[in-house]
Design an enzyme around this catalytic site. Sequence first.
Site, short mmCIF file in Angstrom:
data_model
loop_
_atom_site.label_atom_id
_atom_site.label_comp_id
_atom_site.label_asym_id
_atom_site.label_seq_id
_atom_site.Cartn_x
_atom_site.Cartn_y
_atom_site.Cartn_z
N PRO A 68 14.48 -95.60 -64.16
CA PRO A 68 13.99 -97.08 -65.13
C PRO A 68 14.81 -96.72 -66.66
CG PRO A 68 12.15 -95.52 -65.07
CD PRO A 68 13.10 -94.68 -64.29
N MET A 69 15.63 -97.74 -66.85
CA MET A 69 16.13 -97.66 -68.28
C MET A 69 16.10 -99.36 -68.65
SD MET A 69 19.65 -95.56 -67.38
CE MET A 69 19.86 -96.48 -65.69
N ASP A 101 20.70 -84.84 -66.51
CA ASP A 101 22.00 -84.21 -66.40
C ASP A 101 22.52 -83.94 -64.93
OD1 ASP A 101 21.68 -83.97 -69.14
OD2 ASP A 101 21.42 -81.76 -69.50
N LYS A 140 6.14 -90.54 -65.06
CA LYS A 140 7.37 -89.94 -65.24
C LYS A 140 7.19 -89.43 -66.70
CE LYS A 140 12.27 -90.80 -65.77
NZ LYS A 140 12.55 -90.19 -67.29
N ASN A 166 14.80 -84.94 -63.11
CA ASN A 166 15.69 -86.08 -63.73
C ASN A 166 16.24 -85.24 -65.11
OD1 ASN A 166 14.87 -88.56 -65.99
ND2 ASN A 166 16.79 -88.68 -64.81
N CYS A 176 8.95 -92.24 -72.81
CA CYS A 176 9.93 -92.84 -73.43
C CYS A 176 9.82 -92.28 -75.05
CB CYS A 176 9.49 -94.29 -73.62
SG CYS A 176 10.70 -95.26 -74.87
N GLN A 216 7.80 -99.66 -63.21
CA GLN A 216 7.06 -98.92 -64.30
C GLN A 216 6.25 -99.47 -65.25
OE1 GLN A 216 9.33 -96.86 -67.53
NE2 GLN A 216 9.05 -94.79 -66.16
N GLY A 218 19.83 -91.62 -63.81
CA GLY A 218 20.11 -92.71 -64.94
C GLY A 218 21.29 -93.06 -65.28
N ARG A 219 21.64 -92.47 -66.40
CA ARG A 219 23.14 -92.87 -67.16
C ARG A 219 24.13 -92.34 -66.35
NH1 ARG A 219 22.42 -89.37 -72.33
NH2 ARG A 219 21.16 -88.10 -70.96
#
Length: 234
Positions: free
Chosen positions: A12-13, A197, A135, A195, A96, A66, A219-220
């Site tokens: 989730p972003m 790297d 998370k 989660n 977050c 989320q 994610g990224r």
Amino acid sequence: MFPFDPPTMLAPMEGVTHATLRAILAEHGGLGVVSTEFVRIGRGPMSAKHLASTVIKPPGTPLSVQVMGNEAEKMAEAAGVVAAAGADVVDINLGCPAPRVVRKGVGSAMLKDLDLLTDVVGKMRRAVPGLLSAKIRAGFDDASGVLAIGRALEATGIDFLVVHPRRRVDFYQGVADWRIIRALAAELRIPVVGNGDCWYAVDAPRMMSETGCAAVMIGRPALRNPWIFEQIAD
């Protein structure tokens, strides 16, 4: 055992994982679960219709919705609404690091208060008949309590735990400490999702091998390489 195959998740972003992007990434294949941006649950009146509208599932790919907040009754109500609307997973944001989020005592700020955390997640558990996850980050200021956090969340009855092994104070700097994922995977009976790297497709199986995690969340890296999940599955 992780309840989805393949054992991969889109993270989730905020401002990023909207329905269109989720659908595009799911179309490429290799993606076990897609996640929504976090949905803020505040103290004010809650619109069940608005909450239900977040449950937009790409064809053939499960959806995790989320939610973020610290009012136990409101969070339980919200969790029940999105579960009833068809979410395959209801997830709580406990990671977050954004200052505006932390100032409100939500996201990673909740890692400092296990009583609050277990009260909120426990009430959510009673409201969600299906899968419930959390998370987390490795901690707020330090990672010394991460196993206690993991055990407390497991005791609430969540189905799996996602961990980003940076502290809140790290934001996205430095290197994700995969040893924390390994410690949680060894400690807990529920599946642990790693989660952090996994910049290349080859990093996902390496993370699973080195840590014993049951699945990988990305994610990224998926933003710069939309084919990463397909490449992991190959």
